[in-house]
Design a protein around this motif. Structure first.
Motif, PDB file in Angstrom:
ATOM      1  N   UNK A 135     -21.158  12.962  12.820  1.00  0.00           N
ATOM      2  CA  UNK A 135     -20.977  14.017  14.277  1.00  0.00           C
ATOM      3  C   UNK A 135     -19.979  13.761  14.555  1.00  0.00           C
ATOM      4  N   UNK A 136     -19.236  12.677  15.002  1.00  0.00           N
ATOM      5  CA  UNK A 136     -18.733  12.335  15.881  1.00  0.00           C
ATOM      6  C   UNK A 136     -17.294  12.626  15.853  1.00  0.00           C
ATOM      7  N   UNK A 137     -17.010  13.336  14.597  1.00  0.00           N
ATOM      8  CA  UNK A 137     -15.732  13.716  14.353  1.00  0.00           C
ATOM      9  C   UNK A 137     -15.443  12.617  13.903  1.00  0.00           C
ATOM     10  N   UNK A 138     -15.874  11.947  13.029  1.00  0.00           N
ATOM     11  CA  UNK A 138     -14.956  10.759  12.296  1.00  0.00           C
ATOM     12  C   UNK A 138     -15.388  10.782  10.316  1.00  0.00           C
ATOM     13  N   UNK A 139     -13.644  11.101   9.564  1.00  0.00           N
ATOM     14  CA  UNK A 139     -14.372  11.340   8.314  1.00  0.00           C
ATOM     15  C   UNK A 139     -14.685   9.223   8.006  1.00  0.00           C
ATOM     16  N   UNK A 140     -15.506   9.248   7.583  1.00  0.00           N
ATOM     17  CA  UNK A 140     -16.232   7.970   6.840  1.00  0.00           C
ATOM     18  C   UNK A 140     -16.198   8.376   5.764  1.00  0.00           C
ATOM     19  N   UNK A 141     -15.517   6.835   4.583  1.00  0.00           N
ATOM     20  CA  UNK A 141     -15.304   7.212   3.822  1.00  0.00           C
ATOM     21  C   UNK A 141     -15.610   5.500   2.913  1.00  0.00           C
ATOM     22  N   UNK A 142     -16.547   5.911   1.703  1.00  0.00           N
ATOM     23  CA  UNK A 142     -17.204   5.173   1.720  1.00  0.00           C
ATOM     24  C   UNK A 142     -16.390   4.889   0.139  1.00  0.00           C
ATOM     25  N   UNK A 143     -15.580   4.188  -0.120  1.00  0.00           N
ATOM     26  CA  UNK A 143     -15.797   3.704  -1.766  1.00  0.00           C
ATOM     27  C   UNK A 143     -16.047   2.828  -2.658  1.00  0.00           C
ATOM     28  N   UNK A 144     -17.067   3.439  -3.942  1.00  0.00           N
ATOM     29  CA  UNK A 144     -17.634   2.376  -4.255  1.00  0.00           C
ATOM     30  C   UNK A 144     -18.596   1.738  -3.698  1.00  0.00           C
ATOM     31  N   UNK A 145     -20.047   2.398  -2.878  1.00  0.00           N
ATOM     32  CA  UNK A 145     -20.723   2.396  -2.488  1.00  0.00           C
ATOM     33  C   UNK A 145     -21.785   2.274  -3.247  1.00  0.00           C
ATOM     34  N   UNK A 146     -22.478   1.870  -3.506  1.00  0.00           N
ATOM     35  CA  UNK A 146     -23.935   1.546  -4.487  1.00  0.00           C
ATOM     36  C   UNK A 146     -24.131   3.151  -4.305  1.00  0.00           C
TER      37      UNK A 146
ATOM     38  N   UNK B 273     -20.544  -1.427  12.588  1.00  0.00           N
ATOM     39  CA  UNK B 273     -20.788  -0.107  13.598  1.00  0.00           C
ATOM     40  C   UNK B 273     -20.230  -0.009  14.513  1.00  0.00           C
ATOM     41  N   UNK B 274     -19.607  -1.206  15.075  1.00  0.00           N
ATOM     42  CA  UNK B 274     -18.805  -1.587  16.744  1.00  0.00           C
ATOM     43  C   UNK B 274     -17.279  -0.971  15.479  1.00  0.00           C
ATOM     44  N   UNK B 275     -16.949  -1.372  14.840  1.00  0.00           N
ATOM     45  CA  UNK B 275     -15.675  -0.918  14.213  1.00  0.00           C
ATOM     46  C   UNK B 275     -15.178   0.556  13.924  1.00  0.00           C
ATOM     47  N   UNK B 276     -17.199   1.544  13.481  1.00  0.00           N
ATOM     48  CA  UNK B 276     -16.635   2.982  13.392  1.00  0.00           C
ATOM     49  C   UNK B 276     -16.312   3.258  15.191  1.00  0.00           C
ATOM     50  N   UNK B 277     -17.294   2.836  16.149  1.00  0.00           N
ATOM     51  CA  UNK B 277     -16.973   3.008  17.553  1.00  0.00           C
ATOM     52  C   UNK B 277     -15.831   3.115  18.270  1.00  0.00           C
ATOM     53  N   UNK B 278     -14.728   1.437  17.472  1.00  0.00           N
ATOM     54  CA  UNK B 278     -14.176   1.099  18.115  1.00  0.00           C
ATOM     55  C   UNK B 278     -12.681   2.600  17.697  1.00  0.00           C
ATOM     56  N   UNK B 279     -12.654   2.582  15.894  1.00  0.00           N
ATOM     57  CA  UNK B 279     -11.740   3.752  15.651  1.00  0.00           C
ATOM     58  C   UNK B 279     -12.561   4.873  16.242  1.00  0.00           C
ATOM     59  N   UNK B 280     -13.340   5.757  16.052  1.00  0.00           N
ATOM     60  CA  UNK B 280     -13.734   6.897  17.205  1.00  0.00           C
ATOM     61  C   UNK B 280     -13.141   7.119  18.349  1.00  0.00           C
ATOM     62  N   UNK B 281     -13.217   5.572  19.442  1.00  0.00           N
ATOM     63  CA  UNK B 281     -13.061   5.483  20.272  1.00  0.00           C
ATOM     64  C   UNK B 281     -11.172   5.823  20.822  1.00  0.00           C
ATOM     65  N   UNK B 282     -10.206   4.882  20.000  1.00  0.00           N
ATOM     66  CA  UNK B 282      -8.818   5.432  19.929  1.00  0.00           C
ATOM     67  C   UNK B 282      -8.593   7.026  19.056  1.00  0.00           C
ATOM     68  N   UNK B 283      -9.055   7.587  18.402  1.00  0.00           N
ATOM     69  CA  UNK B 283      -8.910   8.964  17.964  1.00  0.00           C
ATOM     70  C   UNK B 283      -8.367   8.346  16.445  1.00  0.00           C
ATOM     71  N   UNK B 284      -9.399   7.628  15.835  1.00  0.00           N
ATOM     72  CA  UNK B 284      -8.589   7.678  14.335  1.00  0.00           C
ATOM     73  C   UNK B 284      -9.469   9.166  13.942  1.00  0.00           C
ATOM     74  N   UNK B 285      -9.047   9.339  12.359  1.00  0.00           N
ATOM     75  CA  UNK B 285      -9.371  10.617  11.855  1.00  0.00           C
ATOM     76  C   UNK B 285     -10.690  10.080  11.229  1.00  0.00           C
ATOM     77  N   UNK B 286     -10.348   9.135  10.329  1.00  0.00           N
ATOM     78  CA  UNK B 286     -11.024   7.889   9.515  1.00  0.00           C
ATOM     79  C   UNK B 286     -11.740   6.728   9.666  1.00  0.00           C
ATOM     80  N   UNK B 287     -12.856   6.181   8.992  1.00  0.00           N
ATOM     81  CA  UNK B 287     -11.945   4.574   8.133  1.00  0.00           C
ATOM     82  C   UNK B 287     -13.150   4.698   6.975  1.00  0.00           C
TER      83      UNK B 287
END
Length: 324
Positions: A188-199, A137-151
């Motif tokens: 919802x914050x505009x960050x594209x979340x890509x979960x590869x091969x999650x259950x 969660x902290x990593x995604x917050x950081x990505x959002x705050x730095x203007x990343x388009x996706x995680x």
């Protein structure tokens, strides 16, 4: 494409004279430079400039521990974009996973610099047992705050980089469910979340892009998918890696024609099994990842049992070796 691996480099002259022209002929309009670590290549900036001059978009996948301020400025002026590996959100987790505790602060600082000049594209994360769940969660917050388009989060698997560590470091399924639950709200914050091969418990599987997203190894082999090659090189594979390598860009001058002729989905029937043939979801299902099927010791066409919600997970096939 792999720009550098284990100290080996793609020669700059060959990139200019052979690789770029052949990729242009094959209608490639975007490349991602990976490795190893691309910033180990002494001519990385010139390589980026050459691809950009050929009209191709350029991304760089990096651990962001070797980049200089001058390189950041040049990459920004060239219009490149950066994809940064961050596998936890502490020096203890990310640093131990990467083998350099001090690497965490270096990577975080570089990500901030990429974000400040507008070239941060995304963060690439391998969930692992060294990190606390809330770090994602902290990593995604950081990505959002730095203007990343996706995680993009991709768990360790039994091929490629994860082949020797998946059993020890792979997150249990219940943790993967939780990680997805706490990171999905960032959409919802505009960050594209890509979960590869999650259950996967209920959705039809995605399809395969082999032949559309190609890979060029440092030694020149051109693969229709790197993961199929990695899977074919595991001990249990029933496919040779040559099933998925169409030629060598350094020695073959007709790479574009070879790619056009390969036609992955005509060559291989991903649903060639009784389960897929009788499944009500088959029409809407992409049949999952053929590389995972190959890594499990099956022929392409078998069910991707680790992702398919219809069948129970099957044990991995073990090799049989005759000694007498």
């Amino acid at each position: 494409m792999s720009a550098t691996k284990r100290g080996d480099y793609m020669p700059l002259a060959d990139i200019q004279a052979k690789l770029i022209p052949q990729l242009a002929e094959a209608r490639v309009n975007r490349v991602t430079l990976t490795g190893g670590e691309p910033f180990m290549h002494p001519a990385l900036i010139e390589i980026v400039a050459d691809f950009r001059e050929a009209g191709m978009g350029v991304g760089v996948c990096t651990n962001a521990t070797m980049v200089t301020d001058d390189q950041i400025s040049q990459l920004a002026s060239l219009g490149a974009h950066m994809n940064v590996s961050l596998d936890g959100f502490s020096a203890e987790s990310h640093g131990k996973f990467r083998g350099r505790p001090e690497g965490f602060s270096e990577t975080v600082e570089a990500v901030k610099q990429f974000g400040a000049v507008g070239i941060l594209q995304g963060l690439l994360c391998t969930p692992n047992n060294l990190a606390e769940d809330d770090e994602y969660r902290q990593l995604c917050e950081f990505a959002r705050d730095q203007g990343a388009k996706y995680v993009l989060m991709n768990p360790l698997g039994e091929m490629g980089r994860g082949a020797n560590s998946s059993r020890k470091l792979r997150r249990p399924e219940e943790h993967m469910h939780y990680i997805r639950a706490i990171t999905l709200p960032f959409v919802d914050d505009g960050l594209d979340m890509v979960h590869i091969r999650f259950p996967n418990d209920e959705k039809p599987l995605s399809g395969c892009e082999a032949g559309t997203i190609i890979y060029v190894f440092t030694k020149g082999e051109v693969a229709v998918c790197p993961y199929l090659v990695f899977a074919a090189r595991t001990k249990v594979s029933r496919h040779p890696d040559t099933d998925f390598i169409i030629g060598n860009v350094w020695t073959d001058s007709d790479i574009a024609d070879r790619l056009d002729a390969y036609k992955f989905h005509e060559r291989w029937d991903l649903g060639a099994n009784p389960t897929c043939g009788g499944c009500s979801m088959s029409k809407d299902c992409g049949k999952g990842c053929p590389a995972a099927v190959v890594a499990a010791g099956q022929r392409i066409g078998a069910v991707d049992t680790k992702q398919c919600p219809v069948v129970p997970h099957q044990p991995r096939r073990l090799p049989v070796v005759g000694v007498s």
